[in-house]
Every structure is written in structure tokens, then in C-alpha cells.
Design an enzyme around this catalytic site. Sequence first.
Site, mmCIF file in Angstrom:
data_model
loop_
_atom_site.group_PDB
_atom_site.id
_atom_site.type_symbol
_atom_site.label_atom_id
_atom_site.label_comp_id
_atom_site.label_asym_id
_atom_site.label_seq_id
_atom_site.Cartn_x
_atom_site.Cartn_y
_atom_site.Cartn_z
ATOM 1 N N ALA A 194 -5.142 7.042 1.519
ATOM 2 C CA ALA A 194 -5.886 6.423 2.344
ATOM 3 C C ALA A 194 -7.270 5.956 1.559
ATOM 4 C CB ALA A 194 -6.430 7.533 3.535
ATOM 5 N N HIS A 250 2.875 2.707 -3.386
ATOM 6 C CA HIS A 250 2.949 3.171 -1.954
ATOM 7 C C HIS A 250 4.388 3.369 -1.621
ATOM 8 C CE1 HIS A 250 -1.242 2.493 -1.616
ATOM 9 N NE2 HIS A 250 -1.109 1.330 -1.987
ATOM 10 N N TYR A 254 7.682 8.159 5.526
ATOM 11 C CA TYR A 254 7.386 8.706 4.203
ATOM 12 C C TYR A 254 8.626 9.228 3.648
ATOM 13 C CZ TYR A 254 2.746 7.209 5.134
ATOM 14 O OH TYR A 254 1.474 6.842 5.444
ATOM 15 N N ARG A 301 4.844 15.096 7.108
ATOM 16 C CA ARG A 301 4.132 13.986 7.552
ATOM 17 C C ARG A 301 5.034 12.657 7.633
ATOM 18 N NH1 ARG A 301 0.082 10.191 4.015
ATOM 19 N NH2 ARG A 301 -0.606 8.856 5.781
ATOM 20 N N PRO A 320 -4.840 11.881 -0.803
ATOM 21 C CA PRO A 320 -4.780 12.671 0.382
ATOM 22 C C PRO A 320 -3.552 12.552 1.066
ATOM 23 C CG PRO A 320 -6.421 10.881 0.517
ATOM 24 C CD PRO A 320 -6.044 10.646 -0.864
ATOM 25 N N ASN A 321 -2.935 13.723 1.574
ATOM 26 C CA ASN A 321 -1.884 14.076 2.368
ATOM 27 C C ASN A 321 -0.548 13.596 1.718
ATOM 28 O OD1 ASN A 321 -3.648 14.657 4.776
ATOM 29 N ND2 ASN A 321 -4.244 12.264 4.671
ATOM 30 N N GLU A 352 -0.307 0.548 -8.954
ATOM 31 C CA GLU A 352 -0.545 0.990 -7.605
ATOM 32 C C GLU A 352 0.889 1.145 -6.966
ATOM 33 O OE1 GLU A 352 -2.532 -0.471 -3.345
ATOM 34 O OE2 GLU A 352 -2.839 -1.514 -5.361
ATOM 35 N N ARG A 393 2.275 -2.537 7.963
ATOM 36 C CA ARG A 393 1.710 -1.500 8.929
ATOM 37 C C ARG A 393 0.539 -2.052 9.382
ATOM 38 N NH1 ARG A 393 2.204 4.078 6.257
ATOM 39 N NH2 ARG A 393 1.877 4.606 8.171
ATOM 40 N N ASN A 431 -0.829 6.468 -6.304
ATOM 41 C CA ASN A 431 -0.837 6.421 -4.950
ATOM 42 C C ASN A 431 -2.123 7.087 -4.355
ATOM 43 O OD1 ASN A 431 -0.308 6.387 -2.155
ATOM 44 N ND2 ASN A 431 1.881 6.957 -2.330
#
Length: 560
Positions: free
Chosen positions: A491, A514, A436, A431, A423-424, A512, A521, A488
Site C-alpha cells: 500500500a 506487484h 494474491y 489475504r 505492509p500485509n 518495482e 484494480r 513490492n
Amino acid sequence: MKYGLIAERIGHSFSPEIHAHLDTRDYELCAVAPSELDAFLKKRDFAAINVTIPYKEAVIPYLDEISPQAAQIGAVNTVVNRDGKLYGYNTDFIGMKALADRIGIEFSGKKVLICGTGGTSKTARAVAMDGGAREIVVVSRTAREGAVTYEEAYELHADAEILINTTPVGMFPNCDGAPVDLKRLKKVRRVLDAVYNPLRTDLVLQAKKRGIRAEGGLYMLVAQGVAASEIFTGRKYPPEMLEKIYEQLLAKRENIVLVGMPACGKSTIGAALAAELGRELYDLDAEIIADAGMPISDIFAREGEAGFRDTETRVLREKVAPLTGAVIATGGGAVLRDENLHLLRRNGRLIFLDRPPCQLLPTEDRPLASSADKIRALYSARINRYRACADEIIRTDGVVEHAVNAILKKEKNKMKILVLNGPNLNMLGIREPDIYGRETYDDLCAKINAYAAEKGIEVENFQSNHEGALVDKIQEAYFAKVDGIVINAGAYTHTSIALRDALNSVLIPAVEVHISKVHEREYFRRVSYIRDACFMLINGKGTDGYLQAIDALIEKCENK
């Protein structure tokens, strides 16, 4: 006749090539005139036959039994003679379902648009209905037989999620055009086209350009042929038989298209590659010279570069792009026009021969590369274009044998990687750019595709804001024999047990990724439900992390 295909007219057919790999290799093509059909079927002098247009309905009255699927569709394409009794089946249903499964079509609860009202349309309707489609809408130019017009489809059914084309639009020799404009059907996520010549119709290419998974009809053709052979003989073939025949038929028909700078060796490497594979070589520049009756330097002198490019596109369209199973050496600037790329991709796979500019020798017969300074400037101007359009990138050192061996090696050992974004991630560039970055999702996909081409691997990019869609994609990867997954999960990384279970279910090596440094964070971002299902974590490397993940998967697969 033991096994064969009957039709009113017999042109080229792939059926003998398909059955040559099976226990039904004693397969003939038989033209039967309408006036001869009655006698042919009453004589029953065959073990089993396939039936094509215009006899798929005409044979039904001669059958002793008909399968439920064939009865539902109202057409028969397979007839078996068992002790003098004729049994009718429809393997087009099996073929279309196999193609739908191949590209991950889940009909259940979906709205399906089907272009066309003929026999293949009936098959598509039966497959969609069997899969539990929520709504099936048939589209035609005349809105006959309960269909809607194309304009009505855009206005009333733009929420369709699956599109199936059963019309001949885009079929050779009239390859230009598509039955629909996908820009007006924004919810479509899967496209299936029953046309198999060319390998990729304009509809399929349009879909792929929009990031929609799409496939032409060659796989369907092979699947229905294998199914027919199973019905003919009563033997069940292993699943890999279908894949083997399809891959061999695809490799035989697909052009190998060499692109790259002037003087990089496209013609020389192409000739050696064609000899190694037993194929014909077509040199686009040579075809242009023959067409114009003058050297390329004279065309430039008389008509300028724009005039030359127009001639290049016309020759490509008329003489070169329609070829199949050839090795094509293009001119250095052939890929500069989108139209040329589109033509080449219908039947071809593009390989960029990347030779360092310092090794490229200027020649007077190449107006844009007649000096070392011109070559360096040309390389700088074109390198990104070459990389972006390539399906594969081969770095060459001037030794022909090295380049040919590198191409052949990648032909045999192509790895498949699925890149999943949650998502996103589609909002990249918008964003929180301070976290990012300003690269868009399209930029990311282009970057991944170019890197995959350089590495000689197949990659599929998929993004969804829905957990179930990501789970479905992971499960599909198992059946598609994907070699590795880059994920990735956004969320969902911090919440989804379902994604963790899906990764553990398929046991495909996964990395994985990111973009940001998640461990620095918010506290909740430090939790990952999928971490234990992946063999590596890459975070805080920006979008380059995806490329590092690809490298890790390549290394892991090579060390198996």
C-alpha cells in the site's frame, strides 16, 4: 617486540593474519605469565601491544592515560608506548559497533538483551548505550551484578528487539546449543554473536532460519584489529581495507560443501577444486568407509539405510563438520537430515551440483542408485530438497573443468540483491487468495532463495508493515554495497514519498513488483510514488514476478 599480542596462554590467534595486511605486519604473539606482567609493562620494551584475557583490567594501573571508552568499559585491549608513556584504548568497542552497523542495528529507542556479564558484555553495554538504546537488560544464569535470569528475560523482556550474545555458548569445540530460544523472544529483529568459531553458531543459524538478520563475531574481530593498527601507527585506512581483510579471512575459513545426487561428480569435482584452491578435500563417504571398516554397500546390508544415516551423521559431527577451509564432498543423501544441514552450515557454504539424471550412471556400490530407474526416482524425490538447501546451484554437464570454473567464477563475482516487501505481504496465503494466490510469505522467500542459489547470487528478504523500517533498510543497502533492489511496497506504493526519496538517495538499481495486475484494480492502486525511482515495473505475474525482477537486475549489473 615492536607490535604484538600478550596473553597468559597463546593458542591460535587471528591477529597475525589480520595485521599481515596492514602496516603492523611485524606482529608477534607473546605469552606472559601473571608473575611476569609487572616487569613486562614496567620495561615498556614495545611500540604497541594488544592485550587479551586475563590482562584487560590488570594493565590499567600501569597506564599514563586511558581513553574515555576504555574507562567507561573498565577494560583495555590496546596499549601504545609514546615516548615512554603508556596510553590505553579499547578497540573491542570499535569492533562491536562496526559489526552492529554491518547488520543494520539501530540502537536508538530500542530494547537490548545482552547475554553474559564478562568483559565483552561490558563492551556491548557501552555500544548500546552510545547508540541511544531505550533499555539495556543483561541476562545471566545466576542473575549476578544486576542481571536477570534467562527465565526472567522470557517473562519480563520478551519485547526486546536486539539480542547480543557475549557468552561462550556455541563456541568451538562445544558448538551445540544457544544461550536463548528465539521462539520465546518474538520481537527480536537483529542478533549479534561475539563468537567467531564456528563462523555461524547455533544462535546465528536459529536466527537466520526465522528470517532474523544475524552475524557471528569474525567481522568484529577484524574491525577491532584494523582499529588497533590505526592506533598503533596513527594511520587511517580506507573503509574497503576492513572489508577486504574480512572477505579474505572468511573465504579462507569457510568450507565449500558440495551436495547432489550420487554419481553427479562431487568427489571428482571436489578434488579438482581443492587442487585449484590449495585446500584439502574431505570425502564424507570415504570418511564413513574408513570409520566403519567396510564398504557403504555392506553398511546398508547390515544396518539398513537408517543405520547408515546414523553413522553418516556421527562421522559428519565428529570429523567433517568442525573443519575449516576445506572442500567437502558429501554423500548423495547427506542433506536429507536437518541435523546434517545444520552441522554443515556452521562453517560451510553449500553448492548443489545439478547434473541431469540421464547423465548419472548407476553403480553397484551405491545401493540407492544401482539402476537407471532408481536414479530417476531418487532425483525426483530429492531435487526440491537439494535446491532448497543450496546456497548456490551449479548446473554440470559432466566436464569437471566446466564445473570448477563455474564455481570459481561465482566465488569472485557474487551479486547482492535486497528483496523488500511492504505492509500485509506477510499475510500472503491468507489475504484475498483469489487475488494474491495461496503461496505464503515463507513460500515466497523459499522460492526467491532457491532461485538466488541457482543464479549464484546473495539475496536478503525483508518485510515490514512500517514505512520507516523500509526506508531504513533501503539506506542500509547503500552501506552494505547491495547491487540491486526488488521492491513490492504494498500500500505504501500509492502513498509514500519517503520510499521514493530513499530509493533516489541511494541510486541502487531497483525493480518495482506487484503480484496482482494493479493497473486493472481500484483507481488509487494505479498511482505509484516509487515508479520513477525504479527502472522497471513488473506486475500481474504472481510471485514469479520477483524472479523476473532478479533476472532484470542481473542483466542490468552485467551490462554496466
